[in-house]
Design a protein around this motif. Sequence first.
Motif, PDB file in Angstrom:
ATOM      1  N   UNK A 311       0.833  -1.205   0.000  1.00 12.25           N
ATOM      2  CA  UNK A 311       0.000   0.000   0.000  1.00 12.25           C
ATOM      3  C   UNK A 311       0.864   1.250   0.000  1.00 12.25           C
ATOM      4  N   UNK A 312       2.126   1.072   0.389  1.00 18.15           N
ATOM      5  CA  UNK A 312       3.037   2.203   0.493  1.00 18.15           C
ATOM      6  C   UNK A 312       4.428   1.731   0.098  1.00 18.15           C
ATOM      7  N   UNK A 313       5.113   2.516  -0.729  1.00 18.66           N
ATOM      8  CA  UNK A 313       6.442   2.137  -1.203  1.00 18.66           C
ATOM      9  C   UNK A 313       7.534   2.569  -0.236  1.00 18.66           C
ATOM     10  N   UNK A 314       8.476   1.681  -0.011  1.00 13.63           N
ATOM     11  CA  UNK A 314       9.731   1.994   0.693  1.00 13.63           C
ATOM     12  C   UNK A 314       9.531   2.637   2.066  1.00 13.63           C
ATOM     13  N   UNK A 315       8.762   2.006   2.947  1.00 12.84           N
ATOM     14  CA  UNK A 315       8.661   2.548   4.304  1.00 12.84           C
ATOM     15  C   UNK A 315       9.994   2.407   5.033  1.00 12.84           C
ATOM     16  N   UNK A 316      10.239   3.286   5.996  1.00 15.47           N
ATOM     17  CA  UNK A 316      11.434   3.170   6.827  1.00 15.47           C
ATOM     18  C   UNK A 316      11.221   2.050   7.861  1.00 15.47           C
ATOM     19  N   UNK A 317      12.273   1.365   8.235  1.00 15.33           N
ATOM     20  CA  UNK A 317      12.134   0.328   9.272  1.00 15.33           C
ATOM     21  C   UNK A 317      11.783   0.944  10.628  1.00 15.33           C
ATOM     22  N   UNK A 364       3.040  13.711  17.525  1.00 17.48           N
ATOM     23  CA  UNK A 364       2.120  14.439  16.656  1.00 17.48           C
ATOM     24  C   UNK A 364       2.569  14.163  15.233  1.00 17.48           C
ATOM     25  N   UNK A 365       1.691  13.572  14.447  1.00 20.72           N
ATOM     26  CA  UNK A 365       1.981  13.209  13.065  1.00 20.72           C
ATOM     27  C   UNK A 365       1.139  14.057  12.132  1.00 20.72           C
ATOM     28  N   UNK A 366       1.729  14.489  11.035  1.00 19.12           N
ATOM     29  CA  UNK A 366       1.004  15.260  10.027  1.00 19.12           C
ATOM     30  C   UNK A 366       1.275  14.629   8.666  1.00 19.12           C
ATOM     31  N   UNK A 367       0.212  14.387   7.911  1.00 21.17           N
ATOM     32  CA  UNK A 367       0.366  13.817   6.576  1.00 21.17           C
ATOM     33  C   UNK A 367      -0.752  14.325   5.683  1.00 21.17           C
ATOM     34  N   UNK A 368      -0.391  14.871   4.547  1.00 21.80           N
ATOM     35  CA  UNK A 368      -1.394  15.329   3.597  1.00 21.80           C
ATOM     36  C   UNK A 368      -1.998  14.140   2.851  1.00 21.80           C
ATOM     37  N   UNK A 369      -3.177  14.363   2.307  1.00 24.80           N
ATOM     38  CA  UNK A 369      -3.868  13.293   1.572  1.00 24.80           C
ATOM     39  C   UNK A 369      -3.317  13.199   0.153  1.00 24.80           C
ATOM     40  N   UNK A 370      -2.011  13.023   0.059  1.00 34.48           N
ATOM     41  CA  UNK A 370      -1.379  13.009  -1.260  1.00 34.48           C
ATOM     42  C   UNK A 370      -1.657  11.715  -1.996  1.00 34.48           C
ATOM     43  N   UNK A 379      -5.156   7.173  -0.439  1.00 31.05           N
ATOM     44  CA  UNK A 379      -4.148   8.229  -0.282  1.00 31.05           C
ATOM     45  C   UNK A 379      -3.195   7.902   0.866  1.00 31.05           C
ATOM     46  N   UNK A 380      -2.023   8.531   0.850  1.00 30.13           N
ATOM     47  CA  UNK A 380      -0.997   8.241   1.848  1.00 30.13           C
ATOM     48  C   UNK A 380      -1.523   8.483   3.263  1.00 30.13           C
ATOM     49  N   UNK A 381      -2.315   9.532   3.456  1.00 30.61           N
ATOM     50  CA  UNK A 381      -2.836   9.815   4.793  1.00 30.61           C
ATOM     51  C   UNK A 381      -3.697   8.670   5.305  1.00 30.61           C
ATOM     52  N   UNK A 382      -4.401   8.002   4.401  1.00 29.91           N
ATOM     53  CA  UNK A 382      -5.237   6.873   4.811  1.00 29.91           C
ATOM     54  C   UNK A 382      -4.382   5.666   5.196  1.00 29.91           C
ATOM     55  N   UNK A 383      -3.273   5.457   4.484  1.00 28.17           N
ATOM     56  CA  UNK A 383      -2.345   4.388   4.865  1.00 28.17           C
ATOM     57  C   UNK A 383      -1.836   4.636   6.282  1.00 28.17           C
ATOM     58  N   UNK A 384      -1.464   5.869   6.554  1.00 29.65           N
ATOM     59  CA  UNK A 384      -0.962   6.245   7.876  1.00 29.65           C
ATOM     60  C   UNK A 384      -2.031   6.032   8.942  1.00 29.65           C
ATOM     61  N   UNK A 388      -1.779   3.466  12.187  1.00 25.70           N
ATOM     62  CA  UNK A 388      -1.924   3.937  13.557  1.00 25.70           C
ATOM     63  C   UNK A 388      -2.995   3.133  14.283  1.00 25.70           C
ATOM     64  N   UNK A 389      -4.127   2.950  13.634  1.00 24.74           N
ATOM     65  CA  UNK A 389      -5.226   2.219  14.264  1.00 24.74           C
ATOM     66  C   UNK A 389      -4.843   0.766  14.532  1.00 24.74           C
TER      67      UNK A 389
END
Length: 407
Positions: A311-317, A364-370, A379-384, A388-389
């Motif tokens: 769902x997301x490319x290249x996440x950090x470990x 505190x996390x901030x992510x736009x719906x890119x 969108x990336x914000x939904x993956x985040x 979290x959930x």
Amino acid sequence: MMQLSWDDKPELYDDENEVLKLKIYRDQDENQIVPMYLSPDEFERILHSEQHIFVEGDNYPFLKIISGHLENLVDLIYIDPPYNTGNFFSYSDSFSENNDKHSAWLSFMNRRLTLARKILKESGCIFIAIDQSELYQLKLLCDQIFGEENFVNDFMWLHGKGKKDKWSRTLQQHTLCYAKNKKSLNSFCDVEVTDWAKSNPDDDPRGNWFSGSISFTEKRSNPKHKNFYELISPSGKKWNRQWLVPLEEMEMLLATDKIYFGKKPEYDQVPRIKIFNSEETEIIPKNIIDTVESTRSAQRHLDELLGEKQLFDNPKPVDLIEHLIKITRQPKNALIVDFFAGSGTTFEAVESLNKEDGGSRRCILVQTAEDNLRNPEVPISEVCRRRIKKVAENLSLPQPVEFLTLK
């Protein structure tokens, strides 16, 4: 100091009137159909609560909004911003305009890093992930914003097989670290497990050991320091100097035969601590990080956690960000901000550490719906949000996460 210059590229939220038009809402149900407007007082309460906060929205106006509320209150910032590689992002990960490759990207980063510095504590620090495309420009930019005297290091993560072209293979990704005020920043510390002791000079029944320093030299010792006291060897030789541990701890080390005074019967060598194989030793952190997961294993972990592939490319470990937080020795109730939250790795790292050591760190996390190239419907914000959930559910967090929207 060398000054970096560029043609500034304005943004919509440079205009304070545009920022004032924005409102903050709390999500009210799973489908986010009925968001609830937050009053300024309620938002202030949430900002200073013990809850984690996730905000969907543009990080620039959000940083402007919170800069007054959280000025000098944030312990640590970790960000993984767009690298200006030419890939598509709503933040525009290809900032070239009229063959000006760097100006728009530098303008973009300058605004956000200036606000980031404002919210950091005097004892705080920031980690910025970057690849080589803007590494050197970013270093000069940070020197101007934070001061080159506050540069800590470039912590380079060896992330797997590397990125190659026909000339070379790049094995590392970079993480620039700056203090707000290096004089107020704790010295960094890592832990290493001993496995290289090959000898046992005093036939200790516990096995092989090597010796480590446990004192300053007489010349460097401060007679007024609380750890300045006298140590007497079994042969009666006296050592008056500043030690690395308080007297109570030294007495415990002596009682357990962990201090080596040299060979008997002379016992005339500078006292040193005995470190056995399999013991943990505090060390100055290396700037090459080769003990954490690879990009590929981080991808597998995220896929398994979310129950859906890539769902997301290249996440950090997760353990990379855990490592960076750990070595700073920030307090266990630290406030940590990530305003390029991506898939939410920072949240999982923070909660993993809290579980490990009983801490109460919050983020505190901030992510736009890119747009998400991997899956345009999510969108990336939904993956985040999903990550979290899922993490909160798996760890049964005592405090709910506040999901907010800035629009």
